[in-house]
Design an enzyme around this catalytic site. Structure first.
Site, PDB file in Angstrom:
ATOM      1  N   HIS A  83      48.863 -38.759 -76.241  1.00 44.70           N
ATOM      2  CA  HIS A  83      48.402 -37.790 -75.240  1.00 44.70           C
ATOM      3  C   HIS A  83      49.332 -36.581 -75.251  1.00 44.70           C
ATOM      4  O   HIS A  83      48.902 -35.426 -75.254  1.00 44.70           O
ATOM      5  CB  HIS A  83      48.378 -38.445 -73.845  1.00 44.70           C
ATOM      6  N   ASN A  84      50.625 -36.843 -75.262  1.00 42.29           N
ATOM      7  CA  ASN A  84      51.584 -35.746 -75.219  1.00 42.29           C
ATOM      8  C   ASN A  84      51.591 -34.932 -76.512  1.00 42.29           C
ATOM      9  O   ASN A  84      51.754 -33.718 -76.480  1.00 42.29           O
ATOM     10  CB  ASN A  84      52.993 -36.277 -74.919  1.00 42.29           C
ATOM     11  N   GLY A 118      51.839 -34.712 -64.094  1.00 42.25           N
ATOM     12  CA  GLY A 118      52.878 -33.938 -63.410  1.00 42.25           C
ATOM     13  C   GLY A 118      52.964 -34.317 -61.945  1.00 42.25           C
ATOM     14  O   GLY A 118      52.409 -35.338 -61.508  1.00 42.25           O
ATOM     15  N   SER A 159      50.384 -39.654 -66.375  1.00 41.91           N
ATOM     16  CA  SER A 159      50.269 -38.236 -66.740  1.00 41.91           C
ATOM     17  C   SER A 159      49.681 -37.455 -65.587  1.00 41.91           C
ATOM     18  O   SER A 159      48.838 -37.954 -64.845  1.00 41.91           O
ATOM     19  CB  SER A 159      49.368 -38.054 -67.962  1.00 41.91           C
ATOM     20  N   LYS A 212      50.068 -42.890 -74.440  1.00 40.63           N
ATOM     21  CA  LYS A 212      50.615 -41.757 -73.676  1.00 40.63           C
ATOM     22  C   LYS A 212      51.382 -40.801 -74.600  1.00 40.63           C
ATOM     23  O   LYS A 212      51.325 -39.574 -74.431  1.00 40.63           O
ATOM     24  CB  LYS A 212      51.530 -42.257 -72.547  1.00 40.63           C
ATOM     25  N   GLU A 235      48.811 -32.782 -76.134  1.00 38.50           N
ATOM     26  CA  GLU A 235      49.215 -31.786 -75.118  1.00 38.50           C
ATOM     27  C   GLU A 235      50.018 -30.651 -75.789  1.00 38.50           C
ATOM     28  O   GLU A 235      49.767 -29.466 -75.536  1.00 38.50           O
ATOM     29  CB  GLU A 235      50.050 -32.509 -74.057  1.00 38.50           C
TER      30      GLU A 235
HETATM   31  C1  6PG Z   1      52.340 -35.503 -68.501  1.00 33.20           C
HETATM   32  C2  6PG Z   1      53.330 -34.730 -69.340  1.00 33.20           C
HETATM   33  C3  6PG Z   1      54.728 -35.169 -69.114  1.00 33.20           C
HETATM   34  C4  6PG Z   1      55.682 -34.467 -70.093  1.00 33.20           C
HETATM   35  C5  6PG Z   1      56.605 -33.559 -69.447  1.00 33.20           C
HETATM   36  C6  6PG Z   1      57.608 -32.860 -70.379  1.00 33.20           C
HETATM   37  O1  6PG Z   1      51.457 -36.081 -69.106  1.00 33.20           O
HETATM   38  O2  6PG Z   1      52.432 -35.480 -67.276  1.00 33.20           O
HETATM   39  O3  6PG Z   1      53.015 -34.956 -70.673  1.00 33.20           O
HETATM   40  O4  6PG Z   1      54.780 -36.525 -69.268  1.00 33.20           O
HETATM   41  O5  6PG Z   1      56.474 -35.392 -70.716  1.00 33.20           O
HETATM   42  O6  6PG Z   1      55.855 -32.600 -68.776  1.00 33.20           O
HETATM   43  O7  6PG Z   1      57.187 -32.651 -71.649  1.00 33.20           O
HETATM   44  P1  6PG Z   1      58.011 -31.727 -72.659  1.00 33.20           P
HETATM   45  O8  6PG Z   1      59.324 -31.402 -72.020  1.00 33.20           O
HETATM   46  O9  6PG Z   1      58.224 -32.506 -73.898  1.00 33.20           O
HETATM   47  O10 6PG Z   1      57.195 -30.495 -72.840  1.00 33.20           O
END
Ligand code: 6PG
Length: 509
Positions: free
Chosen positions: A212-213, A139, A137, A209, A216
Site C-alpha cells: 500500500h505504501n 493518518g 492506514s 500495508k 502511495e
Molecule cells: C498511511 C501512511 C503512513 C506512512 C507515513 C510516513 O497509510 O497512513 O502510509 O503509514 O508510513 O505517512 O510515510 P513516509 O515518511 O515514508 O512518507
C-alpha cells in the site's frame, strides 16, 4: 465507567495515531485503559476524551505502568500497540512479559513493522502471548474517524478482534463504492462495508500495508511530477495548477491524494505582508520512513518489476541530494522551455491528465502483481478484491479508482496483472496515445518525470512480444557461457555458441 471496572482494551502508545485510535474506539463503545511512557500523552488523551464525549464517566482511564494496565483489563487481555516500528515494539513486548501478560492474551501491533519482523515476533513470543498484527492506514484523521485496517495472524485472535475492527474502520457505501463520511467526535457509522478484512497469517497484513505504501509513494510522485510539468513547463501559477487538479479530481483521478494536493497548493502564508503559497517555501527535499524502500527491495528480491514504485523511491532520494543538484544545475544545460499557449496548451493539459491516469494504472498493476508474487512465494492466500475493497476508504491511497480494481478482481480472482483486465485494457488502449504525446513533449521540455516515463516504459514492455533479451542472452553466452534457450526448439533445452572457436558452432548443452 468507574476506576474499578475492567476495561475492554488496553492501549499502549498515545502519540498522534494512538490517541486518535483510542478516541475512535471510545466513540464505538469500548472502554480503554491507556499507557504511554510519557504520562503527559495519557493525560492529553483523557482530557480530549472528556471534552469530546461530554460525559461525567471517563471512557479512557490512565495507567502508570504495564502492570497497572494489565490489572485494569478484562481477561483474556486485548492490548493494542501504537508504537514506532522496530525496537520499540520488542521493548513493549518484553515489558508486557515482565508485567505478567498471559499466553491467551492478544497483543496487536498497529505500526508499520517490517513484515519479516512480524513473522519472527509471532514465533518468538508465542509462548508468552498471541502477537497479532494490523497495520493502520489513514493518518491521524483516518485513525480518529475510520482508518483502513489490514489484520493478520492467529485466526482465533481475529474472531475476537473482528467486531472491534469492523466498528472503528472506515465504511464504504456498498451501492456507490464511495466512502461514508464520518467527521465528528461521537459519530459512529454502523452501515456500509467496513474497510478491514482478515488478510492471512502472520506478516501478510504488514506485507500488504507495505505494498500500500509503495503504491502511495508512486501515486504521490505521479501527482508531483504533473505539478512540476505544469509549473516549469507551462509556467502556471500555483492557483492555476490547483484549479487543474481540482478538475481532474472530478473524474477517474478522484482520490484523497489529489484532493489534499489541491489543499496544499491553495494554502498561503504571510511573508513580509505578502500572501505566498506555502509550497513555494517548502524545501524540495523529500523525507521517507522506509516502507517505500522496503516495497522496492521486495520487488527486486521477488523479480517482479515495479519501476513506477522504485522510481518514486529514487525521486525522493534524488530530491534529498539538493547540494549536488544545485551544483549540477549550474553546469549542465537543458532545453529552453517555450510555454505552450491556446489550444496547444489545453491539449497538452489533457494529455498530461491521461499520462497521470495511465501511470497510476501501471503503479497499481505493479503493486498487485507484487502481492501476487509474494502470495506464491510465502504460501499465503490473498484475496485481491478484498484488499482493493479495504483500500476504497480510510487509507491514504483511497480513490474512486479502487472500485474499478475491486471489480477487476471480482471478475477474475486469478487475474495475473491488472493490465490484462478488459476494463483496464480498454482504458489504456484509449488513453495511451495522449500519454505518449505528453511524455514526448515533457522530454523536450527537459523536466524529470521518472514515474510517468517509467510507467510508459513498463506498459510498452508488458505489451511487447519480443524484448531485446535475445541479444542480452547472446552477450551472456559470449562472455560467460551462460547458455540460452531457442525459439525454434523445445523449451527448457539449453544451447551455447562456441564463440572462441573458428566455426562458432552452436551446441546443445
Ligand atoms: C498511511 C501512511 C503512513 C506512512 C507515513 C510516513 O497509510 O497512513 O502510509 O503509514 O508510513 O505517512 O510515510 P513516509 O515518511 O515514508 O512518507
Amino acid at each position: 465507567m468507574t476506576q474499578n471496572t475492567q476495561c475492554d482494551i488496553g492501549f499502549i502508545g498515545l502519540g498522534v495515531m494512538g490517541k486518535n485510535l483510542v478516541l475512535n474506539l471510545a466513540d464505538n463503545g469500548y472502554s480503554i485503559a491507556a499507557f504511554d511512557l510519557d504520562n503527559e500523552k495519557v493525560n492529553a488523551a483523557i482530557e480530549q476524551d472528556k471534552l469530546e464525549s461530554q460525559q461525567d464517566t471517563a471512557r479512557v482511564i490512565g495507567c502508570s505502568s504495564y502492570t497497572e494496565l494489565l490489572s485494569k483489563l478484562k481477561a483474556p487481555h486485548l492490548i493494542v500497540l501504537s508504537v514506532p516500528a522496530g525496537a520499540p515494539v520488542d521493548q513493549v513486548c518484553e515489558s508486557l512479559i515482565g508485567a505478567g501478560v498471559q499466553p491467551d492474551d492478544i497483543v496487536i501491533d498497529t505500526g508499520n513493522s517490517l513484515w519479516v519482523d512480524t513473522v519472527a515476533r509471532e514465533e518468538k513470543y508465542k509462548n508468552n502471548f498471541i502477537l497479532f498484527s494490523s497495520a493502520v492506514s489513514g493518518g491521524e484523521v483516518g485513525a480518529r474517524f475510520g482508518p483502513a485496517l489490514m489484520p493478520s495472524g492467529s485466526a482465533y485472535a481475529w474472531t475476537r478482534i473482528k467486531p472491534i475492527w469492523e466498528a472503528i474502520s472506515a465504511k464504504v457505501d456498498a451501492t456507490t463504492g464511495k466512502p461514508i463520511e464520518r467527521t465528528q467526535p461521537g459519530e459512529v457509522v454502523n452501515e456500509g462495508e467496513p474497510c478491514t478484512a482478515y488478510i492471512g497469517p502472520a506478516g501478510a497484513g504488514h506485507y500488504v500495508k507495505m505494498v500500500h505504501n509503495g503504491i502511495e509513494y508512486a501515486d504521490m510522485q505521479i501527482i508531483c511530477e504533473a505539478y512540476q510539468v505544469l509549473r516549469d513547463g507551462l509556467m502556471l501559477s500555483t492557483d492555476e495548477i490547483a484549479d487543474i487538479f481540482e478538475q481532474w479530481n472530478n473524474g477517474p483521478l478522484d482520490s484523497y491524494l489529489m484532493e489534499i494536493s489541491v489543499d496544499v497548493l491553495r494554502h498561503k502564508i504571510d511573508i513580509d505582508g505578502k500572501q505566498v503559497p506555502v509550497v513555494d517555501v517548502i524545501l524540495d527535499k523529500a523525507g521517507q520512513k522506509g516502507t517505500g524502500l522496503w516495497t522496492a527491495m521486495s520487488t527486486l528480491e521477488l523479480g517482479t518489476p515495479a519501476p513506477t514504485i522504485a522510481q518514486a523511491v529514487y525521486a525522493r532520494s534524488i530530491s534529498s541530494m539538493k547540494d549536488i543538484r544545485v551544483k549540477a544545475a549550474n553546469l549542465l544545460t537543458g532545453p529552453q522551455v517555450v510555454a505552450l499557449t491556446g489550444d496547444e496548451k489545453q491539449e497538452f493539459i489533457n494529455n498530461l491528465h491521461d499520462a497521470v491516469y495511465c501511470s497510476k494504472i501501471c503503479a497499481y498493476a505493479q503493486g498487485f502483481q507484487l502481492m501476487k508474487q509474494a502470495e506464491n512465494e510465502h504460501g499465503w492466500t490473498l484475496d485481491f478484491s478484498s484488499i482493493a475493497k479495504i483500500w476504497r476508504a480510510g487509507c491514504i491511497i483511497r480513490a474512486v479508482f479502487l472500485q474499478s480494481i475491486t471489480d477487476a478482481f471480482e471478475r477474475d480472482q486469478e487475474l495475473e496483472n491488472l493490465l490484462l483486465d478488459p476494463y483496464f485494457v480498454e482504458q489504456l488502449n484509449k488513453h495511451q496515445l495522449n500519454w505518449r504525446k505528453a511524455i514526448a513533449t515533457i522530454s523536450l521540455m527537459g523536466i524529470p518525470t521518472g514515474a510517468l516515463s517509467s510507467s510508459l516504459s513498463y506498459f510498452d514492455s508488458m505489451r511487447c512480444n519480443v524484448l531485446p533479451a535475445n541479444l542480452l542472452q547472446g552477450q551472456r553466452d559470449y562472455f560467460g557461457a551462460h547458455t540460452f534457450e531457442r525459439t525454434d526448439k523445445a523449451s527448457g533445452k539449453k544451447y551455447h555458441v562456441e564463440w572462441a572457436s573458428a566455426d562458432k558452432a552452436i551446441k546443445l548443452v
